[in-house]
Motif scaffolding. Sequence first.
Motif, PDB file in Angstrom:
ATOM      1  N   TYR A   1      -1.217   1.238   7.530  1.00 57.86           N
ATOM      2  CA  TYR A   1      -1.071   1.268   9.030  1.00 57.86           C
ATOM      3  C   TYR A   1      -0.891   2.700   9.736  1.00 57.86           C
ATOM      4  N   GLY A   2      -0.964   3.604   8.895  1.00 58.69           N
ATOM      5  CA  GLY A   2      -0.844   5.041   9.499  1.00 58.69           C
ATOM      6  C   GLY A   2       0.765   5.375   9.596  1.00 58.69           C
ATOM      7  N   GLY A   3       1.666   5.009   8.972  1.00 54.42           N
ATOM      8  CA  GLY A   3       3.135   5.160   8.995  1.00 54.42           C
ATOM      9  C   GLY A   3       3.319   6.309   8.021  1.00 54.42           C
ATOM     10  N   THR A   4       4.726   6.811   7.882  1.00 55.02           N
ATOM     11  CA  THR A   4       5.263   7.831   6.936  1.00 55.02           C
ATOM     12  C   THR A   4       6.003   7.017   6.069  1.00 55.02           C
ATOM     13  N   VAL A   5       5.758   7.765   4.784  1.00 56.62           N
ATOM     14  CA  VAL A   5       6.665   7.569   3.573  1.00 56.62           C
ATOM     15  C   VAL A   5       7.604   8.486   3.267  1.00 56.62           C
ATOM     16  N   VAL A   6       9.042   8.167   3.008  1.00 60.76           N
ATOM     17  CA  VAL A   6       9.731   9.151   2.610  1.00 60.76           C
ATOM     18  C   VAL A   6      10.135   8.701   0.962  1.00 60.76           C
TER      19      VAL A   6
END
Length: 509
Positions: free
Chosen positions: A221-226
Motif C-alpha cells: 500500500y506504499g507505506g514506510t517500514v522501519v
Amino acid sequence: MQPAAPYRPLSDLIREHARNQGAHLALTGEGESLSYAQLDALVDRIAVTLQRNGVQPGQAIAICALNSVRYGALFLGALRAGVVVAPLPPSASAETLSVMLGDAGARLLFADQSAPRDLPGAAVQRISLDGVAPGQAWGDWLAPEGAQPEPVQVPPEAPFNIIYSSGTTGVPKGIVQSHGMRWAHIRRGATQGYGPQGTTLLSTPLYSNTTLVVFFPTLAYGGTVVLMGKFDAARYLQLAQQMRVTHTMLVPVQYQRIMDRPDFGEHDLSSFTHKFCTSAPFRADLKADVLARWPGALVEFYGMTEGGGTCILEAHLHPDKLHTVGRPAEGHDIRLIDEDGREVAPGEAGEVVGHSPGMMTGYHNQPEKTREAEWFDAGGKRFIRTGDVGRFDAEGFLTLFDRRKDMIISGGFNIYPSDLEAQLRAHPAVADVAVVGVPSRQWGETPVAFVVPRAGHQADAEALREWFNQRAGKTQRLADLRLVGELPRSAIGKILKRELQGGYGAASA
C-alpha cells in the motif's frame, strides 16, 4: 492499487510505487534507507543476478540474518525473479540449519554474522550480506546498477516462500505459502489503515510469518517500514516517537516489556492508529493495559503460519471480550472437532480447525505430515488442524484453552495448564509462569510450575506451591514448583515448554 483489485504480484506493486512516489521512503533501519525508486532499482539488480546465477522460477534461496534493509530488498528481489524464499532463523543450530537448507533445496544462502559459520553437510554457495559472514561479498555478487531482469510471470498458485516452523515440537517443517496466500493478507490490509501516510515499526524477525503479515501489506500500500535488528523496549519507544509510527506488530512478551517501562508515559505515541499482536497467548489484563495507555486500535490475530482460519479480535471495539481471540475473519470457516474428528455440539470445546482463502500448499517434502494437518468435512472441504482447544460463546467469539499437546492428563483427568497459570499469576510475587506436565508413576502425568518472581517481591517456592494447592482442585495440584530467572522463549515469544520438560527431567534424574 485498488484494494478490491484482482491478484497482482507484490513486486509489480513496488514498481508502481516507484513510478508514482519514487522519493517516498520505503525501507529504513539500522543506518540504511531506501526510497521506493531506490528499492525498485535494487530489486531489479537482485532479480537479474539470481537469473545470472541460474536460479529458476520456483527454485529456492535461503536467507539467515537479522532484520535489515538489505534483507527486505533481497526478499523482494527474489520474488521479482519468481524465486522462492526460505527465511531461516539464525538462532537455530548449525545442524538444524543444514537440514532446512537441504529440505528447501536452496541454491544460494545469504547470511550475516548472526548465522552459524560452519554448516555441516551444506555445500550451498554463500553470499555475505554484511561483509563479516563467510561467502562472496554482497556488492561483488550484485549485478551493476541499471541491470534489468527478464520478466517472469508469477501466478497466484506459485510458491512465495517456505516458512519453517519454530521447531518447538520437533524437527522444523517447511510450510509452503503461495503468492495467492500472501495476496489474501494484502487484501485484508485494505481495512487496516495502510497507505503512503503509514509508517510500520517492526522488531520481530523477518523469518517469522508474524512479521511478514504486516511487512508485505505495508509495502503493497506504499507505506514506510522501519526495521529493528533486535528488539529493545527503550529503543522501540524512541523510534516510535521519532518516526511518528502508525502501525506495529508485537508479540505479547514485547507488549509486556514496553508497558513495564517506567518511562512509557513520557513518549508521544499519539501517531499510532493500529497495533497488532499474534503468535502467543495475549493475556486479557495486558490487553486492557495497552488499551488504557497506548493510543490507537488494538487488533489480535489468531491463526497459524500454515493458514486455515483466522480469528480477529478488535480489542478496542470489544473491551468485554478481551479473554477471547475474537471471531472468524470474513470468508474464514472455523469449526471445532472432537478427538474422533467429529464436529462438536454448540457450546462444547474441541480442537480448532479452519478453512480460508489463505492456506498453505502443504509441508515441503512431507506429504504425510501434510495429511496429518488436514481435516475434511462431509462435503470434502479442506481444513487445517491447529492443535488448539477452544470454545465459541453465544456471540461467536472464540476462547482458547490450550494446545492439545500441552494438555496434561493426570489420573484420567484433563488439566489445562492455562487455568493453572492464570491462578498463579494472581499471586503478587509472580511475574511470569509456565506449567507443564511431567511423567508420574502414580498419575501418568502431573503438573509442575516454573515461576519467574516479580522484582521487589520475596518468593519462596514451597510456600507458593502450598498457596496454589490450597486454592486448586484436587486433580490440579502442583507436584513441584521451581523459581527461574526467565522462561525459555522463541524469537517470537512462544514459551518453549519442551525445554522446561526436558530440563526438569534431567535435573530430577
